[in-house]
Design an enzyme around this catalytic site. Structure first.
Site, PDB file in Angstrom:
ATOM      1  N   SER A 168      -6.679   4.940   9.340  1.00 60.23           N
ATOM      2  CA  SER A 168      -7.061   4.550  10.702  1.00 60.23           C
ATOM      3  C   SER A 168      -5.928   4.901  11.647  1.00 60.23           C
ATOM      4  O   SER A 168      -6.127   5.448  12.721  1.00 60.23           O
ATOM      5  CB  SER A 168      -7.322   3.052  10.758  1.00 60.23           C
ATOM      6  OG  SER A 168      -8.312   2.695   9.835  1.00 60.23           O
ATOM      7  N   SER A 221       0.914   6.807   8.929  1.00 63.47           N
ATOM      8  CA  SER A 221       2.275   6.471   8.514  1.00 63.47           C
ATOM      9  C   SER A 221       2.950   7.725   8.000  1.00 63.47           C
ATOM     10  O   SER A 221       2.337   8.509   7.281  1.00 63.47           O
ATOM     11  CB  SER A 221       2.267   5.427   7.393  1.00 63.47           C
ATOM     12  OG  SER A 221       2.190   4.131   7.927  1.00 63.47           O
ATOM     13  N   GLU A 243       0.799  -1.219   0.000  1.00 62.76           N
ATOM     14  CA  GLU A 243       0.000   0.000   0.000  1.00 62.76           C
ATOM     15  C   GLU A 243       0.835   1.273   0.000  1.00 62.76           C
ATOM     16  O   GLU A 243       0.424   2.293  -0.530  1.00 62.76           O
ATOM     17  CB  GLU A 243      -1.014   0.011   1.133  1.00 62.76           C
ATOM     18  CG  GLU A 243      -0.449  -0.051   2.529  1.00 62.76           C
ATOM     19  CD  GLU A 243      -1.577  -0.010   3.553  1.00 62.76           C
ATOM     20  OE1 GLU A 243      -2.447   0.859   3.427  1.00 62.76           O
ATOM     21  OE2 GLU A 243      -1.598  -0.852   4.462  1.00 62.76           O
ATOM     22  N   ARG A 292       9.752   4.520   5.561  1.00 61.34           N
ATOM     23  CA  ARG A 292       8.738   4.852   6.566  1.00 61.34           C
ATOM     24  C   ARG A 292       9.483   5.340   7.793  1.00 61.34           C
ATOM     25  O   ARG A 292      10.232   4.599   8.400  1.00 61.34           O
ATOM     26  CB  ARG A 292       7.908   3.619   6.908  1.00 61.34           C
ATOM     27  CG  ARG A 292       6.772   3.901   7.867  1.00 61.34           C
ATOM     28  CD  ARG A 292       5.968   2.634   8.126  1.00 61.34           C
ATOM     29  NE  ARG A 292       4.780   2.866   8.928  1.00 61.34           N
ATOM     30  CZ  ARG A 292       4.770   2.851  10.262  1.00 61.34           C
ATOM     31  NH1 ARG A 292       5.871   2.657  10.927  1.00 61.34           N
ATOM     32  NH2 ARG A 292       3.642   3.055  10.915  1.00 61.34           N
TER      33      ARG A 292
END
Lengths: 754, 471
Positions: free
Chosen positions: B245, B248, B191, B260
């Protein structure tokens, strides 16, 4: 933000018994000699600080006039004198008691010079009028953050084992940090109702580099809304029972497992409260409280790490009412820091965290007394120590048990510093065995000290034969020390790492508190006297020996009074293998017992060193501890010996033999807290050999100490358990000669022979 | 910037993707080598190229139906391409259940109790793999995925199409359910890979006309705070903050080089979760509506509540929040706040915290531009303005908060209430676009750059992943 201000919500929830009668002996000690008050009123706890002068008895020795013949042939005169020292008192209690406490203080306050009380904390303004009315003092408000930092610097500098790492499931929950003499720079994360992140660079220099509004107030406020539970402690208790996975959305809830390519494990929280995004499901109070606790702790930990990284700081202390000794929050914060820094930064907590504001406010008010120029020591007799705050305990009980927490610090006569010859001061640990971590050893030593208590009480009574009430005091001492031992059995972490040294020191503090300043004074006097009579003969017979035999005899002599039976060959092998030994510039000798030990053991050894051209610095205790020779006694003894011995006489006259105080009153030795003068002399004389003698100084402590010069540790192991631990037998002799790396003639040697 | 201008070349558009220039350094996939070998011949002249491409397109063009899915923690976002250029011949060949799926999806706007088709998001007359049609955006809660699978099974989905492109955590979590319950194979895509591609792509597409990227000018002055276009001409490095939700935070150094940095569990899910618990609401839209009517200062304790004004010693303004929900420590205050106040405070708390963590990451990574994307920001101008404000204020103007038009483009002309009824955000669609690399070639592209493929063929997909998004 600094401190919590939610005063009303905390105390309104329950009514405490306000008509409590305070046991004055225990709590507000020495009020009649108190001056300089400071108060820190937080959301639920009040911390009161004052300074008092304490009169206590000290044993002094005085040499008789040598021209007049002493009547009973005694070496010196022992007298017990009143001495005035300074003490800092800190008392922590629930805000509910504030009025009772103020009344009590007013009734007992004699000193009329005091006009002002320094105040800090979010609740200070609320109680301003009450304090001014009750005490007739002007309330002078001080900035919270400044007080906090001042207090933090003070405890970090003066209290060894102040900081600890928390590990909930480890053998010992609290891993105390060795006091690094260099406390700056550090990061202080104060979690009050909000969070303040402060970078402290020096005594006077600090900066609030950031903060967060998600703090203790968020846990409390949001927690109260979610669970209808009013009290902070109760919320924490709920949280400790909950399962956050029922409320939080985990990585595995989204991915079914871990998110492998990012290294995110399945159990990580992907979205706090992510599962509660539904109207048709009920969630338990416990689960929600737990989830909230995790959310807030993780968030604070993350921000703290980001700030620590940005400012390149590795020491991060956490404080504030959110932490304040609560195992639940210490655990979650620790977890968060470990997670976000991958273990590179450790979350550090402070034993006296709750007192920082009060200490700082007090110091602000006492600036003219310059308290920072002194060293202070925690008085184990007068301090309650770190409380166990088990989350399982009823919060009411907990609140009560912590109701009157105390910290007392004695002003030490001298400023304490590191021995300049320590190889690495930041990693130096005086104690050989950490009883906090070693449960077997703990049990053994606690039993030993309890077992020996009767003997100590007897000795104390015997030391004051002319004072009938000594029996009563000795009994009080017994109770107090037994109570301390009991506390330590359950909370070995109460005063930092538990060690044989701390057990011994606690006993000395308790004896002092009940005015038994030196129970061994008469015994020491007798033994010194006797040994002195043999000095000349001993020296003569030593002089008659060959070099090799003499070395052996000298070393044996240092261990005098001890039973030993070991090969002369072994010692001379060690000494001969290093041709440099005995030709040092200057030797620093930490001495142990009175009597035979010092007079017939150490002094001939000193004599030998002096006659080889080595200067000698004799370091002895500043105050009495067991039968250890004190500096006062040693002054007299040395004079007496010098009168008989031209070598020592010359040494004294030519300033090649120097007597210094160690700065300690303990049978053990902490090389990181020594008299500043000693450190100076050591530097000036270019000391290149350190000799440490006796169980307390060379075995219980410093057995593993690494010095930057040659060192010799000598002791007879008079304890079979310890002998066993170290791999020897009872009455084994430890003779540990070490040469620092780089200066190697050879690597030194340890002999343990029986 | 290759994907922003028109400087594409045939190499790039070639099906094998010639990965030499764009190979992801961290994640070299073995398949790409194989496909590069196989397709190395048809590439010399541009004329032969386009012919070849058309031929190969026909060959590799997957059979209908064309779907892309993003299975998140809360919502499943589904895009469906409805071909409008169906020939009579095709019509005849079209199997019945394919027809019924098409009719079912396009003639309804609600599916069951919880499925919705966002009509306003529909993209019409798109050319995709040589086919023209409409792109539909459908969403349903992740918890209803079993019902969806049941439907897929009932409609014999598997007989039509055996591989489905999917991203989001659910692509992993439910992979076996797809297989066992509906006999469907998922082609899973990371994703974050998709997200970055999507952001860069959408910017390149939109900059033809409207600027996709924008910021708020004068964010600290409510009267003069206006939305201004921002040209992402040289976007690197940038910090990409994806607020779903959870959150990141990615540092993007080039199209293929990103990491990340960190993340936080305090995200959109937390906002909605807490709002549900505190106010009894059940949807994001409800929660946002309440938040827009509430007052957070009744719930939060501000600096001025403690210090009476600014805390000057530390340069903290009186209006700053000292303790989120801090006033709720007091019983009286708990009783005096409204649900709207609580919703607003929750929104402000979560938003500020994201801002705060983002700012620290930007400082640590030495990056000055931050692009905020994600579900949480859909129809959520409040949070966007707050983020813009917080970034600007606490960095003293050093950091710029950027947002994407696509996030809110349909809201600008909408009235507040209808705004809230519109859902889900184009971001979902956007994610789907990213998910389905084939779809990236579709939208409003000029004739010259004909879309190459839409395929479930693994090789082709991987090639696309290695191809810059030039048009």
């Amino acid at each position: 933000m600094a401190e919590c201000v939610g005063v009303d919500s905390n105390t309104s929830g329950h009514s405490m018994d306000k008509s409590i009668t305070l046991p004055p002996d225990e709590i507000f000690r020495n009020l009649e000699n108190a001056k300089r008050f400071a108060i820190d009123i937080g959301g639920s706890l009040t911390k009161l600080a004052y300074y008092s002068t304490v009169q206590h008895k000290v044993a002094k020795v005085r040499s008789f006039d040598t021209t007049a013949k002493a009547p009973n042939d005694k070496l010196y005169e022992i007298s017990v004198q009143e001495e005035v020292t300074a003490r800092l008192h800190f008392i922590k209690f629930e805000n509910a008691y504030i009025e009772t406490c103020l009344d009590f203080i007013k009734d007992h306050l004699v000193n009329t010079e005091t006009k002002v009380i320094k105040a800090t904390g979010g609740g200070a303004h609320k109680f301003k009028e009450l304090i001014e009315k009750k005490l007739g003092l002007n309330v002078d408000k001080e900035d919270e953050m400044t007080c906090l930092i001042k207090g933090c610097n003070f405890v970090l500098k003066n209290i060894p084992h102040e900081a600890f790492v928390y590990a909930r499931h480890a053998d010992s929950e609290f891993r105390f940090q060795t006091a690094n003499p260099d406390i700056f720079p550090y990061l202080l994360v104060n979690i009050g109702s909000g969070v303040s992140i402060v970078k402290v660079e020096s005594e006077d220099q600090f900066e609030r580099i950031g903060g967060s509004s998600i703090g203790g107030g968020t846990f409390w406020g949001l927690g109260a809304l979610l669970t209808k539970t009013k009290r902070f402690d109760e919320l924490l208790q709920l949280a400790s029972k909950g399962q956050h996975t029922n409320v939080d959305m985990l990585v595995k809830d989204i991915y079914g497992g871990s998110y492998g390519c990012l290294g995110l494990t399945g159990d990580l929280i992907a979205s706090s409260f992510g599962k509660s995004a539904t109207a048709d499901k009920e969630f338990s109070k416990e689960d929600m409280a737990k989830s909230l606790l995790h959310m807030i702790s993780n968030d604070i930990g993350q921000l703290a790490c980001l700030y620590a990284k940005l400012h390149n700081l590795s020491r991060v202390y956490f404080g504030g009412f959110f932490i304040r000794g609560h195992p639940v929050t210490m655990h979650t914060i620790t977890y968060s820091i470990n997670f976000f820094t991958k273990g590179e930064v450790q979350a550090l907590f402070l034993r006296h965290e709750g007192y920082l504001g009060a200490i700082g406010a007090f110091l602000k008010g006492a600036e003219e007394d310059n308290p920072n120029q002194y060293s202070w020591g925690e008085n184990y007799a007068g301090s309650s120590g770190l409380m166990s705050v088990s989350p399982d305990m009823n919060p009411m009980q907990r609140a009560r048990s912590g109701t009157f927490d105390m910290l007392e610090m004695d002003r030490l006569e001298r400023q304490l510093v590191n021995l300049p010859l320590l190889q690495d001061p930041s990693s130096y640990i005086p104690d050989t065995v950490d009883l906090t971590e070693d449960a077997l050893a703990r049990d053994y030593w606690l039993y030993c000290f309890e077992d020996a208590l009767d003997g100590v009480v007897k000795r104390a009574v015997a030391s004051q034969p002319d004072i009938p009430e000594a029996v009563v005091r000795a009994e009080k001492f017994r109770q107090k020390y037994r109570h301390k031992l009991l506390t330590l059995r359950h909370q070995p972490f109460a005063y930092g790492s538990l060690t044989v040294r701390s057990l011994l020191d606690t006993r000395e503090h308790c004896l002092n508190e009940f005015n038994f300043p030196d129970p061994y004074s008469k015994i020491k006097q007798r033994e010194n006297d006797m040994a002195l009579k043999h000095y000349q003969r001993t020296v003569e017979s030593l002089d008659a020996l060959s070099w090799e035999d003499r070395q052996f005899a000298l070393v044996s002599g240092v261990l005098a009074g001890n039973v030993f039976d070991w090969g002369a060959k072994a010692v001379s092998d060690v000494l001969e293998s290093d041709p440099g030994f005995g030709f040092e510039q200057c030797a620093l000798f930490f001495v142990d017992n009175s009597g035979v030990d010092i007079i017939l053991g150490v002094m001939p050894f000193v004599r030998e060193l002096l006659s080889r051209g080595t200067e000698v610095v004799l370091a002895s205790n500043s105050g009495p501890a067991l039968n250890d020779v004190t500096n006062g006694e040693l002054q007299i003894l040395t004079e007496r010996i010098a009168a008989m011995d031209p070598v020592l006489q010359a040494g004294l006259q030519e300033d090649r033999l120097t007597l210094v105080q160690s700065g300690s009153s303990s049978p053990c030795l902490d090389l990181s807290r020594l008299d500043k003068v000693l450190a100076m002399v050591v530097r000036e004389r270019q000391t290149d050999l350190v000799i440490i003698e006796g169980m307390g100084r060379a075995i219980h402590t410093n057995y593993y100490a690494t010095l930057s010069c040659e060192s010799l540790k000598m002791a007879v192991i008079k304890n079979s358990w310890l002998a066993d631990r170290l791999g020897g037998k009872l009455f084994s002799v430890v003779f540990k000669y070490e040469v620092p790396l780089g200066k190697v003639h050879h690597n030194g040697a340890t002999l343990m022979l029986s | 910037m290759a994907f922003n201008g028109h400087q594409f070349d045939d190499d790039i558009l070639d099906e094998d993707g010639t990965p030499s220039k764009q190979l992801r350094p961290d994640k070299e996939m073995p398949e790409s080598a194989a496909s590069a070998g196989r397709a190395s011949s048809p590439r010399r002249t541009s004329n032969s190229m386009s012919r070849l491409r058309k031929d190969s397109m026909k060959k590799t063009r997957p059979p209908f139906p064309w779907f892309g899915m993003d299975i998140g923690g809360t919502l499943v976002k589904l895009v469906y391409f409805e071909p409008k250029d169906i020939t009579a011949e095709e019509e005849q060949e079209e199997v019945d259940n394919l027809k019924s799926i098409r009719r079912y999806l396009t003639s309804n706007i609600a599916y069951g109790k919880t499925g919705h088709r966002d009509v306003h998001l529909e993209l019409q007359d798109l050319t995709l793999c040589g086919r023209t049609g409409n792109l539909h955006f459908i969403r349903f809660p992740t918890q209803d995925l079993p019902a969806f699978l049941q439907m897929a099974r009932n409609k014999h989905f598997s007989s039509l199409h055996t591989t489905l492109c999917a991203t989001g955590g659910g692509a992993y979590k439910f992979e076996s359910d797809f297989r066992t319950m509906a006999d469907l194979q998922l082609h899973k895509l990371d994703e974050l890979d998709c997200l970055i591609r999507g952001v860069l792509y959408i910017d390149s597409v939109m900059s033809r006309g409207l600027s996709e990227c924008y910021y708020f000018e004068n964010p600290t002055d409510p009267d003069h705070c206006i939305q201004k276009p921002y040209t992402l001409e040289n976007p690197y490095p940038l910090l990409l903050v994806n607020i779903g939700s959870g959150v990141s935070i990615l540092a993007v150094y080039s199209e293929n080089n990103y990491k990340r940095v960190t993340g936080t569990s305090l995200g959109g899910g937390t906002f909605l979760g807490l709002c549900c618990l505190l106010t009894g609401c059940s949807t994001f839209e409800e929660a946002l509506k309440m938040a827009s009517d509430g007052e957070s200062t009744r719930v939060d304790k501000l600096v001025r509540d403690i210090y009476g004004g600014d805390y000057e010693r530390f340069g903290l303004p009186g209006w700053a929040v000292a303790s989120s929900f801090g006033n709720m420590m007091s019983k009286e205050k708990r009783e005096s706040v409204s649900k709207e106040d609580l919703a607003r405070a929750t929104l402000v708390t979560i938003t500020n915290n994201i801002g705060s963590i983002t700012r620290m990451c930007a400082l640590n990574e030495n990056i000055e531009r931050v692009v905020f994307v994600g579900n949480f920001l859909r129809v959520n101008t409040l949070s966007m303005k707050l983020l813009a404000y917080a970034m600007d204020y606490w960095s003293k103007g050093q950091l710029k908060a950027l947002f994407l038009q696509h996030e809110v483009q349909h809201l600008s002309e909408a009235t507040p209430t209808s705004m809230l009824e519109r859902a889900p955000s184009p971001l979902n669609a956007f994610l789907c676009l990213c998910v389905h690399p084939g779809l990236l070639w579709c939208s409003r592209s000029p004739a010259g750059a004909s879309p190459s493929i839409l395929t479930s063929s693994k090789d082709a997909l991987l090639n696309l992943l290695h191809t810059p998004l030039a048009l």
